[in-house]
Enzyme design. Structure first.
Site, PDB file in Angstrom:
ATOM      1  N   CYS A 123      30.702  28.910  -0.863  1.00 55.25           N
ATOM      2  CA  CYS A 123      29.805  28.838   0.599  1.00 55.25           C
ATOM      3  C   CYS A 123      30.971  28.885   1.639  1.00 55.25           C
ATOM      4  O   CYS A 123      32.289  28.851   1.276  1.00 55.25           O
ATOM      5  CB  CYS A 123      29.042  27.610   0.422  1.00 55.25           C
ATOM      6  SG  CYS A 123      29.872  26.295   0.908  1.00 55.25           S
ATOM      7  N   VAL A 141      31.314  23.660  -9.478  1.00 56.27           N
ATOM      8  CA  VAL A 141      30.585  22.647 -10.087  1.00 56.27           C
ATOM      9  C   VAL A 141      31.187  22.115 -11.409  1.00 56.27           C
ATOM     10  O   VAL A 141      30.502  21.678 -12.218  1.00 56.27           O
ATOM     11  CB  VAL A 141      28.948  23.014 -10.266  1.00 56.27           C
ATOM     12  CG1 VAL A 141      28.311  22.988  -8.918  1.00 56.27           C
ATOM     13  CG2 VAL A 141      28.913  24.242 -10.969  1.00 56.27           C
ATOM     14  N   ASP A 142      32.465  22.566 -11.641  1.00 65.12           N
ATOM     15  CA  ASP A 142      33.144  22.146 -13.124  1.00 65.12           C
ATOM     16  C   ASP A 142      33.031  20.650 -13.355  1.00 65.12           C
ATOM     17  O   ASP A 142      32.829  20.142 -14.493  1.00 65.12           O
ATOM     18  CB  ASP A 142      34.521  22.563 -12.976  1.00 65.12           C
ATOM     19  CG  ASP A 142      35.208  21.934 -11.802  1.00 65.12           C
ATOM     20  OD1 ASP A 142      34.723  21.646 -10.713  1.00 65.12           O
ATOM     21  OD2 ASP A 142      36.438  21.667 -12.053  1.00 65.12           O
ATOM     22  N   ARG A 168      33.635  25.142  -3.704  1.00 65.13           N
ATOM     23  CA  ARG A 168      32.914  24.132  -4.119  1.00 65.13           C
ATOM     24  C   ARG A 168      32.309  24.361  -5.725  1.00 65.13           C
ATOM     25  O   ARG A 168      31.176  24.723  -5.668  1.00 65.13           O
ATOM     26  CB  ARG A 168      31.699  24.124  -2.972  1.00 65.13           C
ATOM     27  CG  ARG A 168      31.979  23.649  -1.710  1.00 65.13           C
ATOM     28  CD  ARG A 168      30.976  23.564  -0.923  1.00 65.13           C
ATOM     29  NE  ARG A 168      30.044  22.065  -1.029  1.00 65.13           N
ATOM     30  CZ  ARG A 168      29.122  21.920  -0.070  1.00 65.13           C
ATOM     31  NH1 ARG A 168      28.626  22.818   0.898  1.00 65.13           N
ATOM     32  NH2 ARG A 168      28.538  20.842   0.030  1.00 65.13           N
ATOM     33  N   ASP A 228      31.062  15.337   7.061  1.00 67.17           N
ATOM     34  CA  ASP A 228      30.043  15.986   7.586  1.00 67.17           C
ATOM     35  C   ASP A 228      30.071  15.756   9.309  1.00 67.17           C
ATOM     36  O   ASP A 228      29.190  16.405   9.855  1.00 67.17           O
ATOM     37  CB  ASP A 228      28.707  15.492   6.843  1.00 67.17           C
ATOM     38  CG  ASP A 228      28.462  16.279   5.850  1.00 67.17           C
ATOM     39  OD1 ASP A 228      29.290  17.253   5.573  1.00 67.17           O
ATOM     40  OD2 ASP A 228      27.433  15.861   5.064  1.00 67.17           O
ATOM     41  N   ARG A 278      18.574  23.658   8.561  1.00 66.19           N
ATOM     42  CA  ARG A 278      18.883  23.174   7.031  1.00 66.19           C
ATOM     43  C   ARG A 278      19.041  21.663   6.983  1.00 66.19           C
ATOM     44  O   ARG A 278      18.603  20.912   6.189  1.00 66.19           O
ATOM     45  CB  ARG A 278      19.988  23.720   6.246  1.00 66.19           C
ATOM     46  CG  ARG A 278      19.786  25.318   6.221  1.00 66.19           C
ATOM     47  CD  ARG A 278      20.917  25.790   5.095  1.00 66.19           C
ATOM     48  NE  ARG A 278      21.245  24.547   4.268  1.00 66.19           N
ATOM     49  CZ  ARG A 278      22.516  24.175   3.911  1.00 66.19           C
ATOM     50  NH1 ARG A 278      23.472  24.819   4.249  1.00 66.19           N
ATOM     51  NH2 ARG A 278      22.766  22.947   3.133  1.00 66.19           N
ATOM     52  N   LYS A 331      18.824  13.726   4.596  1.00 64.09           N
ATOM     53  CA  LYS A 331      18.634  14.795   3.964  1.00 64.09           C
ATOM     54  C   LYS A 331      19.057  14.625   2.576  1.00 64.09           C
ATOM     55  O   LYS A 331      18.712  14.883   1.530  1.00 64.09           O
ATOM     56  CB  LYS A 331      19.153  16.066   4.690  1.00 64.09           C
ATOM     57  CG  LYS A 331      19.296  17.309   3.675  1.00 64.09           C
ATOM     58  CD  LYS A 331      19.882  18.534   4.530  1.00 64.09           C
ATOM     59  CE  LYS A 331      21.522  18.279   4.439  1.00 64.09           C
ATOM     60  NZ  LYS A 331      22.129  18.869   3.039  1.00 64.09           N
ATOM     61  N   ASN A 332      20.444  14.127   2.598  1.00 64.19           N
ATOM     62  CA  ASN A 332      21.164  13.831   1.512  1.00 64.19           C
ATOM     63  C   ASN A 332      20.851  12.915   0.688  1.00 64.19           C
ATOM     64  O   ASN A 332      21.256  12.698  -0.451  1.00 64.19           O
ATOM     65  CB  ASN A 332      22.681  13.640   1.771  1.00 64.19           C
ATOM     66  CG  ASN A 332      23.379  14.785   2.188  1.00 64.19           C
ATOM     67  OD1 ASN A 332      22.785  16.020   2.285  1.00 64.19           O
ATOM     68  ND2 ASN A 332      24.611  14.827   2.785  1.00 64.19           N
TER      69      ASN A 332
HETATM   70  C1  UD1 Z   1      27.847  16.491  -0.943  1.00 68.05           C
HETATM   71  C2  UD1 Z   1      26.917  16.361   0.600  1.00 68.05           C
HETATM   72  C3  UD1 Z   1      27.629  17.050   1.653  1.00 68.05           C
HETATM   73  C4  UD1 Z   1      28.920  16.487   1.931  1.00 68.05           C
HETATM   74  C5  UD1 Z   1      29.742  16.484   0.757  1.00 68.05           C
HETATM   75  C6  UD1 Z   1      31.180  15.581   0.650  1.00 68.05           C
HETATM   76  C7  UD1 Z   1      24.777  16.422  -0.403  1.00 68.05           C
HETATM   77  C8  UD1 Z   1      23.400  17.089  -0.816  1.00 68.05           C
HETATM   78  N1  UD1 Z   1      25.561  17.182   0.005  1.00 68.05           N
HETATM   79  O1  UD1 Z   1      27.917  17.538  -1.199  1.00 68.05           O
HETATM   80  O2  UD1 Z   1      26.749  17.078   2.873  1.00 68.05           O
HETATM   81  O3  UD1 Z   1      29.536  17.380   2.857  1.00 68.05           O
HETATM   82  O4  UD1 Z   1      29.205  15.847  -0.489  1.00 68.05           O
HETATM   83  O5  UD1 Z   1      30.643  14.577   1.374  1.00 68.05           O
HETATM   84  O6  UD1 Z   1      24.765  15.373  -0.732  1.00 68.05           O
HETATM   85  N2  UD1 Z   1      34.308  19.310  -6.379  1.00 68.05           N
HETATM   86  C9  UD1 Z   1      34.933  20.137  -7.456  1.00 68.05           C
HETATM   87  N3  UD1 Z   1      34.190  20.293  -8.742  1.00 68.05           N
HETATM   88  C10 UD1 Z   1      32.837  19.764  -8.699  1.00 68.05           C
HETATM   89  C11 UD1 Z   1      32.230  19.184  -7.778  1.00 68.05           C
HETATM   90  C12 UD1 Z   1      32.999  19.007  -6.465  1.00 68.05           C
HETATM   91  O7  UD1 Z   1      36.099  20.536  -7.232  1.00 68.05           O
HETATM   92  O8  UD1 Z   1      32.307  19.817 -10.004  1.00 68.05           O
HETATM   93  C13 UD1 Z   1      35.099  19.244  -5.090  1.00 68.05           C
HETATM   94  C14 UD1 Z   1      34.294  20.207  -3.872  1.00 68.05           C
HETATM   95  O9  UD1 Z   1      34.824  21.252  -3.682  1.00 68.05           O
HETATM   96  C15 UD1 Z   1      35.030  19.293  -2.549  1.00 68.05           C
HETATM   97  C16 UD1 Z   1      34.972  17.985  -3.373  1.00 68.05           C
HETATM   98  O10 UD1 Z   1      35.020  17.965  -4.720  1.00 68.05           O
HETATM   99  O11 UD1 Z   1      36.120  19.548  -2.350  1.00 68.05           O
HETATM  100  C17 UD1 Z   1      33.884  17.243  -2.899  1.00 68.05           C
HETATM  101  O12 UD1 Z   1      32.784  17.560  -3.037  1.00 68.05           O
HETATM  102  P1  UD1 Z   1      31.199  16.888  -3.492  1.00 68.05           P
HETATM  103  O13 UD1 Z   1      31.245  15.532  -3.176  1.00 68.05           O
HETATM  104  O14 UD1 Z   1      30.608  17.388  -4.733  1.00 68.05           O
HETATM  105  O15 UD1 Z   1      30.152  17.732  -2.417  1.00 68.05           O
HETATM  106  P2  UD1 Z   1      28.601  17.930  -2.684  1.00 68.05           P
HETATM  107  O16 UD1 Z   1      28.117  17.098  -3.592  1.00 68.05           O
HETATM  108  O17 UD1 Z   1      28.336  19.529  -2.908  1.00 68.05           O
END
Ligand code: UD1
Length: 429
Positions: A129, A136-137, A134, A317, A409, A34-35
């Site tokens: 969530c 997206v900054d 989580r 995961d 999902r 999926k990812n």
């Molecule tokens: C992806 C995976 C998810 C997995 C996660 C961690 C996909 C579609 N999803 O999620 O299954 O659990 O990686 O391996 O591939 N963070 C920030 N700011 C940001 C982005 C992230 O602070 O802009 C933090 C998050 O809150 C978290 C950490 O960074 O604590 C890692 O998150 P991230 O690797 O971004 O997870 P996803 O990409 O959402």
């Protein structure tokens, strides 16, 4: 044409009923990841040519992504079974609504490609969530570094730019989808981009491979420094999606805790080396080959302590699923979650099934018990649902898992796959 139907979020009332106590045996085939599928689907926005993805799993998240891409004017065609063609030449909207983004955070990965290809995007902020804030900054910071102008208004990210300009962006914290967004955007930027502290996950490496076969110039895939030399435009490509390492490990754990004997097919064992070495410590027999593995559970399960880490470490995961193994192990273990701040929601439900687990900050302390008992439990997120299924497989009696839409999902035909190897599991309304 639309390959999948839109997801039906109006039917979250389905439950899984599991009668525990049956050892699993036989052979099970792992689906495409999926990812890996989701970012590669969004990468198709970058080209006006056909992108063919083979091995796409039939999942709610995939259907949500197709619905989102179609809403922008993407042409999607199901070729056969799990093969889809995407063609973005007709994209006429650069809008990702809250309705779609809130059900699936991965939708944020349309941001980089839309901005790079069309110079504008309006994408909903994903919001909170169950497993943590989580934000997206970092996606936004990285794109700003490439020259985008970004404003947050009414819960939406409004991004615009002329052609993006290559730059160096160092992630203060590793982010998987963040790396995907910046990587995709940089392929069409002017000049060279360096992504430092990039995610090394095989799903990101495969995204880069697809982009390279579309004509991008990317080096350093799978390493934490990725270099991208921007090109004017990208062409078509075809790729076979890598197997889902999270599903594979979930099945390994299912085999071990039921004291079963399984052959797990369609894996890439090089993507799961650390988890495999960790799991070996529990005493089960594991014979691992390049694209399949064979396992035989042992009567005595030794506890395995670990902490989650970015790739190549133990993935967050599979934290919940590995914790189930520890609940019935002979002795104590500690599980530390370092990626997400609230990813212990499964613990309350596991305790209702008789598990002995304490929490100290981001560490769970587990004392193995002889047996779990059945209960009515509620799935809180995708991987927690998988953990509850595993618990149900070894619990005495009938376990009913509520809110299994989370499961749909990310796990393709899970009850069919488990039934085929001897589990007593069925879906009810
Ligand atoms: C992806 C995976 C998810 C997995 C996660 C961690 C996909 C579609 N999803 O999620 O299954 O659990 O990686 O391996 O591939 N963070 C920030 N700011 C940001 C982005 C992230 O602070 O802009 C933090 C998050 O809150 C978290 C950490 O960074 O604590 C890692 O998150 P991230 O690797 O971004 O997870 P996803 O990409 O959402």
């Amino acid at each position: 044409m639309q390959g999948h139907q839109s997801p039906d979020y109006k039917t979250p009332l389905k439950k899984l009923v599991i009668n525990g106590g049956y050892p699993l045996s036989g052979s099970v085939r792992i689906s495409g990841s999926k990812n890996a599928a989701l970012p590669m689907m969004t990468a198709s926005i970058l080209s006006d040519h056909d992108i063919i993805l083979n091995g796409i799993p039939d999942l709610a998240d995939v259907r949500t992504m197709i619905a989102l891409l179609n809403s922008m004017g993407m042409y999607t065609k199901k070729n056969h079974n799990d093969s889809f063609t995407f063609n973005a030449s007709g994209i006429n909207s650069k809008f990702a609504s809250y309705e779609l983004v809130k059900t699936m955070r991965a939708s944020i990965m349309v941001l980089g490609p839309l901005l790079a290809k069309h110079g504008e995007a309006k994408v909903s902020l994903p919001g909170g969530c169950a497993i943590g804030a989580r934000p997206v900054d970092l996606h936004i910071q990285g794109l700003e570094k490439l020259g985008a102008t970004i404003e947050i208004k009414d819960g939406y990210i409004l991004a615009s730019s002329d052609r993006l300009i290559g730059s160096t962006y160092s992630f203060p914290k590793k982010s998987v989808t963040g790396t995907a967004n910046i990587l995709m955007a940089a392929t069409l930027a002017e000049g060279e981009t360096k992504i430092l502290n990039a995610a090394c996950e095989p799903e990101i490496a495969q995204l880069g491979e697809l982009l390279n076969s579309m004509g991008a110039k990317i080096q350093g895939l799978g390493k934490d420094c990725i270099t991208i030399e921007g090109v004017e435009n990208l062409g078509g490509a075809e790729i076979e999606i890598i197997p889902d390492r999270i599903e594979a490990i979930t099945m390994v754990i299912a085999g071990i805790i039921t004291r079963g004997e399984l052959r797990i097919e369609n894996i890439n064992s090089s993507h799961m080396q650390q988890p495999i070495e960790l799991i070996r410590k529990c005493g089960a027999k594991l014979e691992v080959f390049e694209d399949y593995l064979y396992l035989k559970g042992s009567d005595l399960i030794s506890p395995i302590s670990f902490q989650t880490n970015p790739y190549p470490g133990i993935p967050t995961d599979i934290q919940a699923q590995l914790m189930v193994l520890n609940t019935v192990a002979e002795g104590d273990s500690k599980v530390k979650e370092t990626i997400f701040e609230n990813r212990f929601m499964h613990i309350l439900e596991l305790k209702r099934m008789g598990a002995n687990i304490g929490i100290d900050g981001n560490t769970a302390i587990i004392t193995g018990v002889q047996k779990l008992n059945s209960a009515q439990v509620m799935a809180t997120d995708l991987r927690a649902s998988a953990a509850l299924i595993l618990a149900g497989l070894i619990a005495d009696g009938e376990t009913i898992i509520d809110r299994i839409y989370h499961l749909d999902r990310g796990y393709e035909s899970i009850e069919e796959k488990l039934s085929n190897i001897g589990a007593k599991v069925r879906r009810i309304d």
